[in-house]
Scaffold this motif. Structure first.
Motif, PDB file in Angstrom:
ATOM      1  N   VAL A  85      19.158  11.372 -31.582  1.00  0.00           N
ATOM      2  CA  VAL A  85      18.544  12.362 -32.475  1.00  0.00           C
ATOM      3  C   VAL A  85      17.247  12.862 -31.852  1.00  0.00           C
ATOM      4  CG1 VAL A  85      17.395  12.683 -34.711  1.00  0.00           C
ATOM      5  CG2 VAL A  85      19.562  11.436 -34.597  1.00  0.00           C
ATOM      6  N   ASP A  86      16.368  11.929 -31.495  1.00  0.00           N
ATOM      7  CA  ASP A  86      15.061  12.291 -30.934  1.00  0.00           C
ATOM      8  C   ASP A  86      15.194  13.037 -29.611  1.00  0.00           C
ATOM      9  OD1 ASP A  86      13.798  11.109 -33.112  1.00  0.00           O
ATOM     10  OD2 ASP A  86      13.464   9.207 -32.072  1.00  0.00           O
ATOM     11  N   ARG A  87      16.174  12.651 -28.791  1.00  0.00           N
ATOM     12  CA  ARG A  87      16.373  13.305 -27.489  1.00  0.00           C
ATOM     13  C   ARG A  87      16.761  14.772 -27.657  1.00  0.00           C
ATOM     14  NH1 ARG A  87      20.778  14.210 -24.449  1.00  0.00           N
ATOM     15  NH2 ARG A  87      22.086  12.826 -25.679  1.00  0.00           N
ATOM     16  N   TYR A  88      17.693  15.053 -28.561  1.00  0.00           N
ATOM     17  CA  TYR A  88      18.107  16.447 -28.787  1.00  0.00           C
ATOM     18  C   TYR A  88      16.943  17.303 -29.285  1.00  0.00           C
ATOM     19  CZ  TYR A  88      23.142  16.269 -27.948  1.00  0.00           C
ATOM     20  OH  TYR A  88      24.379  16.189 -27.363  1.00  0.00           O
ATOM     21  N   VAL A  89      16.173  16.767 -30.208  1.00  0.00           N
ATOM     22  CA  VAL A  89      15.045  17.534 -30.751  1.00  0.00           C
ATOM     23  C   VAL A  89      14.008  17.789 -29.652  1.00  0.00           C
ATOM     24  CG1 VAL A  89      13.173  17.562 -32.431  1.00  0.00           C
ATOM     25  CG2 VAL A  89      15.456  16.769 -33.114  1.00  0.00           C
ATOM     26  N   ALA A  90      13.729  16.778 -28.842  1.00  0.00           N
ATOM     27  CA  ALA A  90      12.776  16.946 -27.743  1.00  0.00           C
ATOM     28  C   ALA A  90      13.263  17.993 -26.746  1.00  0.00           C
ATOM     29  CB  ALA A  90      12.541  15.601 -27.039  1.00  0.00           C
ATOM     30  N   LEU A  91      14.538  17.966 -26.414  1.00  0.00           N
ATOM     31  CA  LEU A  91      15.096  18.966 -25.492  1.00  0.00           C
ATOM     32  C   LEU A  91      15.021  20.365 -26.087  1.00  0.00           C
ATOM     33  CD1 LEU A  91      18.208  17.041 -24.122  1.00  0.00           C
ATOM     34  CD2 LEU A  91      16.200  17.779 -22.796  1.00  0.00           C
ATOM     35  N   ALA A  92      15.287  20.482 -27.387  1.00  0.00           N
ATOM     36  CA  ALA A  92      15.218  21.790 -28.045  1.00  0.00           C
ATOM     37  C   ALA A  92      13.799  22.351 -27.982  1.00  0.00           C
ATOM     38  CB  ALA A  92      15.694  21.677 -29.495  1.00  0.00           C
ATOM     39  N   ILE A  93      12.823  21.515 -28.233  1.00  0.00           N
ATOM     40  CA  ILE A  93      11.421  21.957 -28.171  1.00  0.00           C
ATOM     41  C   ILE A  93      11.068  22.356 -26.739  1.00  0.00           C
ATOM     42  CG2 ILE A  93       9.026  21.185 -28.401  1.00  0.00           C
ATOM     43  CD1 ILE A  93      10.067  19.406 -30.768  1.00  0.00           C
ATOM     44  N   GLU A  94      11.493  21.544 -25.794  1.00  0.00           N
ATOM     45  CA  GLU A  94      11.239  21.819 -24.381  1.00  0.00           C
ATOM     46  C   GLU A  94      11.833  23.161 -23.954  1.00  0.00           C
ATOM     47  OE1 GLU A  94      11.494  18.323 -21.543  1.00  0.00           O
ATOM     48  OE2 GLU A  94      13.213  19.526 -20.905  1.00  0.00           O
ATOM     49  N   ALA A  95      12.961  23.543 -24.557  1.00  0.00           N
ATOM     50  CA  ALA A  95      13.653  24.789 -24.206  1.00  0.00           C
ATOM     51  C   ALA A  95      13.159  25.995 -25.011  1.00  0.00           C
ATOM     52  CB  ALA A  95      15.157  24.614 -24.402  1.00  0.00           C
ATOM     53  N   GLY A  96      12.154  25.797 -25.871  1.00  0.00           N
ATOM     54  CA  GLY A  96      11.590  26.927 -26.618  1.00  0.00           C
ATOM     55  C   GLY A  96      11.892  26.929 -28.098  1.00  0.00           C
TER      56      GLY A  96
END
Length: 134
Positions: A85-96
């Protein structure tokens, strides 16, 4: 035969949307991809069709919702762990993307979400079925 689900969402810039979701690790079915749309594979039976706004509009007489200012749907995907869960959210933030909604931790259920580049809301949810209150 197992049923499949195809979620159709309009996007302002198809190339940017593809880059965003590739950053999250999703793959695309090139058989259903052209300059107007692409088929993002979530799992064997769940696909998300990213459609340019113009192409999406050919499927409905209704105006496209402005998902930057209102919510039309929240797309929730199950996760295998809290860390996923945390990994997907972090990647989404990283991608904008944005994550303006706080995490939800009920002990047996853990979730968090993000908004993509167009404001579509996505949620990831991990459930420990063995810990569900009776």
């Amino acid at each position: 035969m197992a049923k499949q689900i195809f979620v159709n969402i309009p996007v302002t810039d198809l190339d940017k949307a593809i880059a965003f979701y590739k950053h999250l690790g999703f793959s695309f079915n090139q058989q259903f991809t052209n300059e107007k749309a692409t088929c993002m594979v979530i799992s064997e039976n769940i696909m998300v069709m990213l459609l340019s706004n113009e192409f999406f509009q050919t499927f409905t007489p209704k105006p496209i919702a402005n998902t930057k200012t209102s919510t039309s749907v929240i797309i929730c995907i199950s996760a295998d762990s809290r860390e996923e869960v945390d990994r997907y959210v972090a990647l989404a933030i990283e991608a904008g993307g944005r994550a303006d909604v706080p995490k939800q931790d009920l002990g047996w259920m853990y979730g968090h979400g993000f908004e993509d580049l167009d404001g579509h809301m996505w949620e990831l949810s991990y459930m420990d079925i063995s810990a569900v209150p009776q």
